[in-house]
Design a protein around this motif. Structure first.
Motif, PDB file in Angstrom:
ATOM      1  N   THR A  21      -5.047 -25.080  22.017  1.00 20.36           N
ATOM      2  CA  THR A  21      -5.919 -26.254  21.946  1.00 20.36           C
ATOM      3  C   THR A  21      -6.057 -26.725  20.504  1.00 20.36           C
ATOM      4  OG1 THR A  21      -7.102 -25.481  23.907  1.00 20.36           O
ATOM      5  CG2 THR A  21      -8.205 -27.154  22.553  1.00 20.36           C
ATOM      6  N   ALA A  24      -2.964 -28.544  19.474  1.00 16.30           N
ATOM      7  CA  ALA A  24      -2.930 -29.878  20.071  1.00 16.30           C
ATOM      8  C   ALA A  24      -3.872 -30.831  19.332  1.00 16.30           C
ATOM      9  CB  ALA A  24      -3.296 -29.805  21.551  1.00 16.30           C
ATOM     10  N   ALA A  25      -5.041 -30.354  18.917  1.00 18.18           N
ATOM     11  CA  ALA A  25      -5.985 -31.187  18.162  1.00 18.18           C
ATOM     12  C   ALA A  25      -5.441 -31.491  16.775  1.00 18.18           C
ATOM     13  CB  ALA A  25      -7.343 -30.499  18.050  1.00 18.18           C
ATOM     14  N   LEU A  28      -2.531 -34.014  16.900  1.00 22.53           N
ATOM     15  CA  LEU A  28      -2.765 -35.250  17.646  1.00 22.53           C
ATOM     16  C   LEU A  28      -2.338 -36.464  16.832  1.00 22.53           C
ATOM     17  CD1 LEU A  28      -4.054 -36.831  20.047  1.00 22.53           C
ATOM     18  CD2 LEU A  28      -6.162 -36.836  18.686  1.00 22.53           C
ATOM     19  N   THR A 170     -10.074 -39.505  23.272  1.00 24.76           N
ATOM     20  CA  THR A 170      -9.395 -38.635  22.310  1.00 24.76           C
ATOM     21  C   THR A 170      -9.365 -37.202  22.813  1.00 24.76           C
ATOM     22  OG1 THR A 170     -10.087 -40.090  20.501  1.00 24.76           O
ATOM     23  CG2 THR A 170      -9.404 -37.848  19.903  1.00 24.76           C
ATOM     24  N   ILE A 174      -6.071 -34.828  23.714  1.00 20.89           N
ATOM     25  CA  ILE A 174      -5.852 -33.474  23.192  1.00 20.89           C
ATOM     26  C   ILE A 174      -5.664 -32.504  24.343  1.00 20.89           C
ATOM     27  CG2 ILE A 174      -6.893 -31.552  21.912  1.00 20.89           C
ATOM     28  CD1 ILE A 174      -8.287 -33.731  20.157  1.00 20.89           C
ATOM     29  N   ASN A 177      -2.241 -32.918  25.732  1.00 19.00           N
ATOM     30  CA  ASN A 177      -1.253 -32.349  24.806  1.00 19.00           C
ATOM     31  C   ASN A 177      -1.261 -30.819  24.860  1.00 19.00           C
ATOM     32  OD1 ASN A 177      -0.789 -35.002  24.135  1.00 19.00           O
ATOM     33  ND2 ASN A 177      -1.622 -34.844  22.070  1.00 19.00           N
TER      34      ASN A 177
END
Length: 183
Positions: A21, A24-25, A28, A170, A174, A177
């Motif tokens: 995670t 992914a953040a 982004l 947003t 994330i 993703n």
């Protein structure tokens, strides 16, 4: 930013581990965040510049939160690996055409020049059970003088629902993703 005029935060449970995670953040591309309302709001936000002689600058090919963000007025504040990424901006965002002020991350906390607003934002990641993550997006805003505060609070009353929508879009991007990284 321990003292602020307004704050807003949104949260989502991501069915992925914290490291995935966070990646992914951290990776982004903000230009991939879309929703019908967001796209319309961004088009409307750019309308004053399109109608003026200034025009709208060509968009960057990618906008990723990091040392080379490529967004006027925005600066990367830092990160705690797999835990948090923080970024900030200085601007007069209550104006029809936003005036941004480029500032180094080290100068952001002490910036107090009258007439400006400061935004500090972050994505934070916390384990949520054995296999999930609590992903949060928080945004705090403070102004540098009473007149700017009055202008900003009038603007905030109008745009707050849109900011929340953008933050939720947003977080969903994330999440998507992170899910794609897992597969």
């Amino acid at each position: 930013m321990p003292t602020y005029d307004v704050t807003i935060s949104e949260h989502i449970i991501v069915q992925s581990d914290p490291a995935t995670t966070f990646a992914a953040a951290r990776e982004l591309d903000l230009l991939t965040v879309h929703s019908p309302l967001l796209d319309t709001a961004m088009w409307l936000r750019g309308l004053p510049a399109r109608l003026s002689r200034k025009g709208v600058p060509a968009p960057a090919p990618r906008i990723v939160i990091g040392p080379d963000m490529g967004l006027p007025g925005w600066t990367f504040l830092g990160e705690q690996r797999d835990r948090e990424v923080a970024f900030a901006a200085v601007g007069k965002f209550w104006q029809p055409t936003i005036e941004w002020r480029d500032i180094a991350a080290a100068d952001f906390p002490g910036f107090r020049e009258p007439g400006w607003g400061k935004i500090a934002a972050n994505f934070s990641i916390l384990p949520y059970g054995a296999k999930a993550t609590l992903l949060s997006y928080e945004c705090r805003t403070v102004t540098t003088d009473p007149a700017s505060r009055r202008r900003f609070l009038r603007y905030w009353w109008l745009i707050r629902p849109f900011v929340g929508h953008i933050m939720r879009a947003t977080l969903r991007q994330i999440e998507a993703n992170a899910r794609a990284r897992r597969e």
